[in-house]
Design a protein around this motif. Structure first.
Motif, mmCIF file in Angstrom:
data_model
loop_
_atom_site.group_PDB
_atom_site.id
_atom_site.type_symbol
_atom_site.label_atom_id
_atom_site.label_comp_id
_atom_site.label_asym_id
_atom_site.label_seq_id
_atom_site.Cartn_x
_atom_site.Cartn_y
_atom_site.Cartn_z
ATOM 1 N N UNK A 364 0.829 -1.209 0.000
ATOM 2 C CA UNK A 364 0.000 0.000 0.000
ATOM 3 C C UNK A 364 0.864 1.259 0.000
ATOM 4 N N UNK A 365 1.919 1.251 0.795
ATOM 5 C CA UNK A 365 2.817 2.407 0.853
ATOM 6 C C UNK A 365 3.521 2.622 -0.479
ATOM 7 N N UNK A 366 3.964 1.550 -1.072
ATOM 8 C CA UNK A 366 4.667 1.613 -2.357
ATOM 9 C C UNK A 366 3.756 2.164 -3.445
ATOM 10 N N UNK A 367 2.510 1.736 -3.445
ATOM 11 C CA UNK A 367 1.551 2.248 -4.423
ATOM 12 C C UNK A 367 1.413 3.760 -4.281
ATOM 13 N N UNK A 368 1.274 4.233 -3.043
ATOM 14 C CA UNK A 368 1.119 5.671 -2.811
ATOM 15 C C UNK A 368 2.331 6.445 -3.321
ATOM 16 N N UNK A 369 3.517 5.919 -3.091
ATOM 17 C CA UNK A 369 4.736 6.597 -3.539
ATOM 18 C C UNK A 369 4.797 6.666 -5.064
ATOM 19 N N UNK A 370 4.462 5.579 -5.724
ATOM 20 C CA UNK A 370 4.544 5.562 -7.175
ATOM 21 C C UNK A 370 3.484 6.447 -7.813
ATOM 22 N N UNK A 371 2.291 6.470 -7.233
ATOM 23 C CA UNK A 371 1.241 7.335 -7.776
ATOM 24 C C UNK A 371 1.642 8.801 -7.646
ATOM 25 N N UNK A 372 2.314 9.154 -6.564
ATOM 26 C CA UNK A 372 2.770 10.536 -6.403
ATOM 27 C C UNK A 372 3.740 10.916 -7.526
ATOM 28 N N UNK A 373 4.616 10.003 -7.913
ATOM 29 C CA UNK A 373 5.546 10.277 -9.015
ATOM 30 C C UNK A 373 4.787 10.459 -10.337
ATOM 31 N N UNK A 374 3.773 9.648 -10.525
ATOM 32 C CA UNK A 374 2.990 9.748 -11.756
ATOM 33 C C UNK A 374 2.237 11.068 -11.816
ATOM 34 N N UNK A 375 1.615 11.455 -10.712
ATOM 35 C CA UNK A 375 0.861 12.716 -10.696
ATOM 36 C C UNK A 375 1.737 13.894 -11.133
ATOM 37 N N UNK A 376 2.997 13.878 -10.742
ATOM 38 C CA UNK A 376 3.878 15.017 -10.988
ATOM 39 C C UNK A 376 4.114 15.278 -12.464
ATOM 40 N N UNK A 377 3.975 14.266 -13.316
ATOM 41 C CA UNK A 377 4.297 14.452 -14.737
ATOM 42 C C UNK A 377 3.065 14.644 -15.616
ATOM 43 N N UNK A 378 1.878 14.499 -15.056
ATOM 44 C CA UNK A 378 0.680 14.512 -15.895
ATOM 45 C C UNK A 378 0.375 15.850 -16.557
ATOM 46 N N UNK A 379 0.758 17.010 -15.998
ATOM 47 C CA UNK A 379 0.510 18.263 -16.729
ATOM 48 C C UNK A 379 1.170 18.309 -18.104
ATOM 49 N N UNK A 380 2.138 17.451 -18.338
ATOM 50 C CA UNK A 380 2.770 17.401 -19.664
ATOM 51 C C UNK A 380 1.961 16.574 -20.653
ATOM 52 N N UNK A 381 0.913 15.916 -20.180
ATOM 53 C CA UNK A 381 0.117 15.049 -21.059
ATOM 54 C C UNK A 381 -1.308 15.524 -21.253
ATOM 55 N N UNK A 382 -1.775 16.475 -20.435
ATOM 56 C CA UNK A 382 -3.168 16.925 -20.508
ATOM 57 C C UNK A 382 -3.232 18.435 -20.327
ATOM 58 N N UNK A 383 -4.086 19.068 -21.118
ATOM 59 C CA UNK A 383 -4.447 20.453 -20.833
ATOM 60 C C UNK A 383 -5.493 20.518 -19.728
ATOM 61 N N UNK A 384 -6.384 19.554 -19.725
ATOM 62 C CA UNK A 384 -7.485 19.510 -18.770
ATOM 63 C C UNK A 384 -7.151 18.523 -17.665
ATOM 64 N N UNK A 385 -6.992 19.020 -16.458
ATOM 65 C CA UNK A 385 -6.596 18.176 -15.334
ATOM 66 C C UNK A 385 -7.796 17.879 -14.437
ATOM 67 N N UNK A 386 -7.754 16.716 -13.808
ATOM 68 C CA UNK A 386 -8.751 16.349 -12.796
ATOM 69 C C UNK A 386 -8.010 15.908 -11.540
ATOM 70 N N UNK A 387 -8.685 15.897 -10.383
ATOM 71 C CA UNK A 387 -7.986 15.580 -9.130
ATOM 72 C C UNK A 387 -7.510 14.141 -9.008
#
Length: 613
Positions: A364-387
């Motif tokens: 569970x902890x590992x999943x949270x850490x990896x998702x945080x890394x993914x969230x950080x790069x998503x503005x480069x893939x979408x103009x429209x962001x969601x939470x």
């Protein structure tokens, strides 16, 4: 007649909707809305309400069982044969209404919604014309078996009541008890249809029946002992300070009505077990070839044949393994096939989690850490962001033995129910540190949870209708985006996990069609995964069982992703310097969950508008 029901995953994935959030910037495509849209939009709203009434659980999970729909909060879906006839009749009538709409003067979004309804309802009615099973209306899970290891009220309803049915007041608690009182009727409605299917010669494979009997035994024991069904209302009314004899009332229903109904299903499956064989594929069942052709069409929203699906899987698997080979060599794995080397990698202690509850918390902890890394790069893939409002939850013990490694989807429109990433933790050996990041991308962000949070900006009917090839194709494309955005640049073994995951979906094309059209055995399917892809034998045994109970479903993933990639390449070629990844991804996700032919028209429209911008 087959059943229409929305399981937990359909509720959170096919009924994808967002958690609490501000209005999404740029969420509405820039198409004009002429006055001629109004009658068609009203008709679409009416069709949406008709579909919602057929699935009260979906209304609750969406958070829309309020005001004029408040009566739905105390109801469960009808799983009897009569209930399924009502669904089919509703679809037939509403399809006629949708076909009568003149789309020539409608705006692009409204015309798309009409096309989506026509496609979903036509395909569903073709499924209802077949003699057995469950039909997903604009959803992903079609199955010939009413109750099996991953299908049935014994799984869906306890989990729904515990996780999605709210208890904030006395009326909510009373609605919970009303639904609990209907649960035995759901079980018996399924029972009658199981018996009818057996009378037509439709019996599941013996290995699926054995697994189902084990899971029903867990459910029976839990219900007798005041498990989830009783504990949930007892705990939550106490937390909210709602006075009443909730525990005693729930226990009475559970023990006096639900327990005997569960036992009746167990008895029926034992009777079926006496007639069952170990033949896995639909080819051996009555109308099996016809059923599988339809299941493939429903899953992929294409007319691909079993042979075409099989060959596509073999060709794309070879290409992906060509990319995996140099990475394996770079980290010291040089001997054997790619599959053999991936099997060796799976045994590397560096990428394993601890056993037992300690390992479960590590996961569970590992999943949270990896998702945080993914969230950080998503503005480069979408103009429209969601939470991407998300909660990581362990599957129930009743579900884990017959479930895949994970699944996920968005929460309710009102935000009271967060999106879920359901993880199977029956054994920590199911997961590795190089495969979990990719799994999180697929099931959570920017996969199912992320994509689902756009759907609530569409009309109700579009929120309710989803297509397997789009939903799962998007989730695979989400995995691809994470890699393209550099998340694995400093973690090459993580990139191997991603490539193995995509290759796994290629194997699905081969194995699913192999089982149902080419007369493969269950063991052949398991061996193909293990030998060709280096997959975890424990994981793929449940995977292959899943293909036996959900024919065709596993084929939608790679067909959908391949279509999204093909359309992206088309956009790049036609737009040249005007092409932008963020604009393309917005066009795919803001256009909503659609069949592949409708997606192609959406992208053509995006290309045309971008050219003149």
């Amino acid at each position: 007649m087959p059943t229409f029901e929305l399981t937990r995953r359909e509720t959170i994935a096919a009924f994808a909707a967002s958690a609490a959030m501000p209005l999404i910037a740029k969420a509405t495509p820039a198409w004009a809305a002429p006055a001629t849209d109004a009658p068609a939009s009203a008709l679409l709203d009416s069709i949406g309400e008709n579909l919602l009434r057929l699935n009260p659980e979906g209304a609750t999970s969406l958070g829309v069982d309020t005001a004029k729909r408040a009566y739905l909060r105390s109801k469960l879906g009808d799983r009897t044969a009569v209930g399924q006839y009502k669904v089919a009749a509703t679809l037939k009538a509403d399809l006629a209404r949708a076909k009568a709409i003149d789309t020539s003067k409608l705006s692009f979004p409204v015309r798309t919604s009409v096309e989506v309804v026509r496609s979903a309802y036509t395909t569903a009615l073709e499924g209802f014309a077949l003699p057995y099973g469950d039909v997903a209306v604009g959803g992903w899970r079609n199955t010939p078996y009413v109750v099996i290891q991953n299908v049935g009220a014994y799984i869906d309803t306890p989990q729904f009541l515990d996780t999605d049915h709210p208890i904030e007041s006395r009326s909510d608690a009373e609605a919970y008890l009303a639904r609990l009182a209907q649960y035995p009727g759901q079980l018996d409605g399924e029972l009658a249809r199981m018996r009818a299917a057996r009378g037509k010669g439709l019996v599941p494979p013996n290995f699926l029946i054995d697994k189902t009997l084990d899971q029903l035994a867990i459910s029976l024991k839990s219900t007798k002992e005041g498990g989830t069904l009783v504990e949930s209302i007892t705990r939550r009314t106490k937390e909210k300070g709602i006075p009443g004899d909730w525990e005693a009332r729930a226990r009475k229903i559970a023990t006096s009505a639900a327990v005997p109904a569960l036992q009746r299903q167990i008895d029926e499956l034992r009777a079926e077990r006496l007639k069952a064989t170990d033949i896995a594929g639909m080819w051996s069942r009555p109308h099996g070839d016809e059923y599988y052709r339809w299941a493939l069409k429903a899953s992929t929203t294409t007319n691909m044949t079993p042979d075409e699906v099989h060959q596509m899987g073999l060709e794309q698997l070879a290409e992906l393994q060509g990319r995996m080979d140099p990475i394996l060599r770079s980290i010291g794995y040089t001997q054997g096939t790619v599959g053999e080397r991936m099997q060796a990698l799976a045994k590397d202690p560096r990428y394993k989690f601890s056993e037992g509850d300690k390992g479960r918390e590590e996961i569970k902890t590992y999943i949270a850490e990896r998702i945080a890394k993914i969230r950080a790069v998503l503005p480069r893939a979408f103009n429209t962001m969601v939470p991407g409002h998300l909660e990581v939850r362990r599957m129930s013990p009743e579900q884990e033995p017959g479930a895949p490694g994970a699944y996920g989807g968005a929460g309710s429109i009102d935000g009271k129910i967060p999106g879920k990433f359901w993880i199977n933790l029956r054994s920590t050996d199911l997961h590795s540190k190089y495969s979990l990041p990719d799994l999180a991308a697929h099931e959570a962000i920017p996969g199912h949870v992320w994509q689902g949070e756009y759907a609530n900006k569409l009309p109700l009917i579009r929120t309710l209708l989803a297509f397997n090839a789009y939903s799962e194709g998007w989730a695979l494309y989400a995995e691809q985006l994470v890699d393209e955005l550099g998340v694995y640049d400093d973690f090459p073994v993580g990139r191997l996990g991603y490539l193995q995951s995509i290759a796994f979906r290629c194997c699905r094309l081969v194995v699913d069609s192999g089982l149902h059209a080419k007369r493969w055995t269950r063991q052949q399917g398991v061996d193909f995964f293990v030998q060709k892809n280096g997959s975890n034998p424990m994981e793929v045994a449940s995977e292959v069982d899943r293909y036996c109970s959900w024919p065709g479903q596993a084929c939608g993933y790679k067909v959908g992703q391949s279509t999204i990639d093909r359309l992206r390449n088309k956009a790049k070629a036609e737009l040249g310097a005007k092409y932008d990844l963020r604009a393309y991804d917005d066009a795919v996700v803001l256009g909503g969950n659609v069949p592949m032919d409708v997606l192609a028209r959406n992208i053509d429209d995006y290309i045309a508008r971008t050219k003149v911008a």
